[in-house]
Design an enzyme around this catalytic site. Structure first.
Site, PDB file in Angstrom:
ATOM      1  CE  LYS A  11     -83.299  -5.561  17.665  1.00  0.00           C
ATOM      2  NZ  LYS A  11     -83.580  -6.976  17.338  1.00  0.00           N
TER       3      LYS A  11
ATOM      4  CG  HIS B  30     -88.688  -5.985   9.216  1.00  0.00           C
ATOM      5  ND1 HIS B  30     -87.671  -5.411   9.955  1.00  0.00           N
ATOM      6  CD2 HIS B  30     -88.407  -7.311   9.178  1.00  0.00           C
ATOM      7  CE1 HIS B  30     -86.824  -6.343  10.347  1.00  0.00           C
ATOM      8  NE2 HIS B  30     -87.245  -7.508   9.883  1.00  0.00           N
TER       9      HIS B  30
ATOM     10  NE  ARG C 242     -83.429  -4.202   9.728  1.00  0.00           N
ATOM     11  CZ  ARG C 242     -82.227  -3.853  10.201  1.00  0.00           C
ATOM     12  NH1 ARG C 242     -81.736  -2.649   9.934  1.00  0.00           N
ATOM     13  NH2 ARG C 242     -81.522  -4.686  10.941  1.00  0.00           N
TER      14      ARG C 242
ATOM     15  CG  HIS D 104     -77.882  -7.943  11.298  1.00  0.00           C
ATOM     16  ND1 HIS D 104     -78.103  -8.487  10.041  1.00  0.00           N
ATOM     17  CD2 HIS D 104     -79.082  -7.457  11.704  1.00  0.00           C
ATOM     18  CE1 HIS D 104     -79.370  -8.335   9.725  1.00  0.00           C
ATOM     19  NE2 HIS D 104     -79.985  -7.712  10.704  1.00  0.00           N
TER      20      HIS D 104
ATOM     21  CE1 TYR E  69     -82.500  -9.309   3.959  1.00  0.00           C
ATOM     22  CE2 TYR E  69     -80.812  -9.285   5.662  1.00  0.00           C
ATOM     23  CZ  TYR E  69     -82.073  -8.933   5.229  1.00  0.00           C
ATOM     24  OH  TYR E  69     -82.900  -8.216   6.042  1.00  0.00           O
TER      25      TYR E  69
ATOM     26  NE  ARG F  48     -82.180  -3.768  14.585  1.00  0.00           N
ATOM     27  CZ  ARG F  48     -80.856  -3.597  14.699  1.00  0.00           C
ATOM     28  NH1 ARG F  48     -80.359  -2.365  14.822  1.00  0.00           N
ATOM     29  NH2 ARG F  48     -80.049  -4.632  14.699  1.00  0.00           N
TER      30      ARG F  48
END
Length: 318
Positions: free
Chosen positions: A185, A262, A265, A288, A297, A161
Site C-alpha cells: 500500500k 485474508h 494472512r 502495516h 492480533y 495481502r
C-alpha cells in the site's frame, strides 16, 4: 457567478490527489469511488451536491445507510470517505467549511479476525499438494493445481495481502531467492523472507510452466507475472484465487465460508505470534504502517502469556 463543479469532477480531483500525494493503489481508489458515488446519488435525490451539502444532510445520509441495512463497519468507512473528501475540498478552497468535521461515527467493536488453526492450514496445504501431484490429471489441470499450491505456500509463508500476492513478478521466484521485494500500500516496498516449502513450490510451478511453454500449450509462460492470466491486469485476479481457495477448502473438509486469502494472512500473523514472534516484526512483515492495526492480533499474545504464567510461574497451581 461561477457554476459549481459537479460531484463527478470533484471525485476525480480527489482521487487524483490520493493517487499522486498518498500513493493510493487501484483497489483503494475504487473503494473511494464507489463510496462517493453512492453519497453523490443520495445528494442528487435531495437536491444537493458535494459543494453545498450541510452537516444535517450528511447525517441524513448516514441514517439512510442504516435504514438500508449497512453494517456499522460499512457506515464508518463511508463516513471516513466523506471526511477525507471535505478536508480536501476545504484545503483546495472549493468550500469554506467542513460539514463532516463534527460528525460522529457509529460505535463499533473491533472483532477478532477469523483464524484457521495450524492443523486446518496443514489440511488445506496437504490437499493442495496432493492435487498438484495427481498423476491422472491432464497437463492443464496439473498446472492449475501447481499454481494454487504455490499461491498457498507463498501466502502462508509471507502473509502477503492477496493483491500483493497475485501481482508478484516472475522474478520473485529466482532459484536462490530467500527474500522477495513486495510493493504494498502507498507504493511502499518491504522485504519478506521465504521458507523452503514456498521456494520449492515456486520452483515446481515454474518448471511446469516452462514445460507448457516448450510444448506450446501455454502462451502465458513468457509473461512478466508469476501468476499470469489473459485478463486486463495481466495476472491472476483476487476473485479467481478466492474461488479456487474455497473449492479447495471444501475438498479439504472445511466450510468454504471459513477460508479466504485474508483468513490465511490472519493465520500467518496469529501463528507467528503464538510461537513467540515480536509484534513489531509481524507489523513489518504484514506491511502495516501503524502498530495499532497489528494489535488486533494481541489476543493471541495474551493467551500465550496466560499459558506461560500458568505453566512457569513458581506459585501457579499445578
Amino acid at each position: 457567478m461561477r457554476a459549481k463543479p459537479s460531484d463527478a469532477k470533484l471525485t476525480g480531483l480527489f482521487l487524483d490527489m490520493l493517487a499522486a500525494e498518498q500513493g493510493a493503489g487501484p483497489n483503494t481508489l475504487d473503494a473511494y469511488r464507489r463510496d462517493l458515488t453512492d453519497f453523490s446519488d443520495f445528494l442528487t435525490r435531495v437536491g444537493q451536491s458535494f459543494a453545498d451539502a450541510d452537516t444535517q444532510t450528511l447525517r441524513d445520509y448516514l441514517a439512510d445507510l442504516d435504514t438500508r441495512g449497512f453494517k456499522s463497519t460499512s457506515v464508518a468507512r463511508r463516513l471516513s470517505a466523506m471526511r477525507h473528501l471535505y478536508r480536501f475540498l476545504l484545503n483546495e478552497r472549493i468550500r469554506t467549511d467542513d460539514p463532516a468535521a463534527i460528525l460522529s461515527g457509529p460505535k463499533r467493536g473491533r472483532g477478532l479476525p477469523k483464524v484457521l488453526s495450524i492443523a486446518d492450514v496443514d489440511r488445506v496445504l496437504r490437499r493442495a499438494k496432493e492435487l498438484s501431484e495427481a498423476e491422472e490429471a491432464s497437463p492443464a489441470r496439473r498446472l492449475r493445481a501447481l499454481r494454487l499450491y504455490c499461491l498457498l505456500e507463498v501466502l502462508y509463508a509471507t502473509g502477503l495481502r492477496v493483491s500483493e500476492l497475485v501481482a508478484l513478478p516472475r522474478s520473485a521466484a529466482k532459484r536462490d531467492a530467500r527474500m522477495i521485494v513486495v510493493r504494498g500500500k502507498g507504493n511502499k516496498e518491504r522485504l519478506v523472507p521465504l521458507n523452503d516449502a514456498s521456494r520449492q513450490a515456486m520452483a515446481d510451478y515454474l518448471a511446469a510452466t516452462e514445460v507448457a511453454k516448450t510444448e506450446k500449450k501455454n502462451s502465458l509462460a513468457a509473461s512478466k507475472w508469476l501468476f499470469p492470466s489473459f485478463g486486463e491486469s495481466g495476472h491472476l485476479t483476487r476473485q479467481h484465487f478466492a474461488r479456487d481457495l474455497k473449492e479447495l477448502a471444501v475438498a479439504s473438509g472445511l466450510q468454504a465460508r471459513l477460508v479466504s486469502p485474508h483468513v490465511l494472512r490472519h493465520a500467518f500473523a496469529s501463528h507467528l505470534l503464538h510461537n513467540g514472534a515480536d509484534l513489531r516484526i509481524v507489523q513489518t512483515l504484514l506491511g502495516h504502517t501503524d502498530i495499532s492495526t497489528t494489535q488486533i492480533y494481541t489476543h493471541v499474545v495474551e493467551e500465550r502469556l496466560k499459558s506461560l504464567v500458568r505453566d512457569l510461574h513458581p506459585l501457579a497451581e499445578k
